[in-house]
Enzyme design. Structure first.
Site, mmCIF file in Angstrom:
data_model
loop_
_atom_site.group_PDB
_atom_site.id
_atom_site.type_symbol
_atom_site.label_atom_id
_atom_site.label_comp_id
_atom_site.label_asym_id
_atom_site.label_seq_id
_atom_site.Cartn_x
_atom_site.Cartn_y
_atom_site.Cartn_z
ATOM 1 N N TYR A 16 -24.940 22.091 -21.670
ATOM 2 C CA TYR A 16 -24.180 21.456 -20.590
ATOM 3 C C TYR A 16 -22.816 20.924 -21.024
ATOM 4 O O TYR A 16 -22.040 20.465 -20.188
ATOM 5 C CB TYR A 16 -24.983 20.285 -20.006
ATOM 6 N N HIS A 21 -20.153 19.373 -14.350
ATOM 7 C CA HIS A 21 -21.031 18.230 -14.073
ATOM 8 C C HIS A 21 -20.954 17.183 -15.186
ATOM 9 O O HIS A 21 -21.307 16.030 -14.975
ATOM 10 C CB HIS A 21 -22.462 18.741 -13.919
ATOM 11 N N ASN A 67 -30.148 12.937 -13.327
ATOM 12 C CA ASN A 67 -30.949 12.432 -12.203
ATOM 13 C C ASN A 67 -31.667 11.121 -12.486
ATOM 14 O O ASN A 67 -32.234 10.528 -11.576
ATOM 15 C CB ASN A 67 -31.973 13.486 -11.775
ATOM 16 N N ASP A 92 -18.461 13.517 -11.474
ATOM 17 C CA ASP A 92 -17.754 14.650 -10.874
ATOM 18 C C ASP A 92 -17.822 14.535 -9.354
ATOM 19 O O ASP A 92 -18.734 13.917 -8.810
ATOM 20 C CB ASP A 92 -18.383 15.976 -11.327
ATOM 21 N N ASN A 113 -27.002 13.270 -7.416
ATOM 22 C CA ASN A 113 -28.284 12.722 -7.853
ATOM 23 C C ASN A 113 -28.161 11.609 -8.886
ATOM 24 O O ASN A 113 -28.990 10.700 -8.920
ATOM 25 C CB ASN A 113 -29.197 13.839 -8.375
#
Length: 188
Positions: A16, A21, A67, A92, A113
């Protein structure tokens, strides 16, 4: 000495690292690099402390995945005795053009989330958030792929200047206050 908790949202892991994100992590990484600091892995995240003009900025990259970010935010707010008004969450935002900045003192989670979990754990929508525009340049039904996708070459080229602007915003938040910082940076 005034304390601030600056939380960059993102997902842990190399997979990631360069995704849209993870802009919250990327902003804090840029500040840490610029000031020659180093993150240390602690409970629920990677942390470091940055001192600037008599202020202490506790920089947090939660290790809980996006999350579940609220757990880390609540833990460190409580442990460090940081007042809620001195919390800034970097995230973001699909509704803003790439690199645009919007600072807000409250609001909805906007379907994000990470913000949804923070709101749930803090039991309020009144906390400061720094939304970094990632635009909405994706085809119908491709939102997840876009958000978890990497920056385009054009975006990547413009990112350093936007990260510098983001660092200025964080410093201003702690020294000039939220209202002056919103007036200076929103829409820039």
């Amino acid at each position: 000495m005034k304390k601030f908790l600056i939380v960059g949202l993102g997902n842990i892991g190399d997979k990631y690292a360069n995704t849209r994100h993870n802009i919250g992590f990327k902003v804090l990484d840029a500040l840490v690099e610029k000031e020659d600091l180093k993150f240390e892995t602690q409970k629920l995240g990677d942390l470091t402390t940055y001192k600037f003009k008599g202020r202490t900025f506790i920089l947090l990259k939660p290790s809980t995945y996006m999350n579940l970010s609220g757990k880390a935010v609540l833990y460190w707010l409580t442990k460090e005795k940081v007042p809620l008004e001195n919390l800034l969450v970097i995230t973001d935002d699909l509704n803003l053009p790439f690199g645009n900045i919007r600072l807000k003192t409250k609001g909805s989670d906007g379907g994000h989330n990470g913000l949804k979990d923070i709101q749930h754990k803090l039991q309020t929508t009144k906390y400061n958030r720094f939304r970094f525009g990632i635009s909405d340049e994706f085809s119908k039904g491709r939102q997840v792929d876009y958000v978890l996708g990497e920056w385009t070459d054009d975006e990547y080229e413009k990112l350093p200047e936007r990260l510098d602007k983001s660092i200025e915003l964080i410093k201003s938040f702690g020294t000039a206050g939220i209202n002056n910082t919103m007036n200076t940076f929103n829409g820039k």
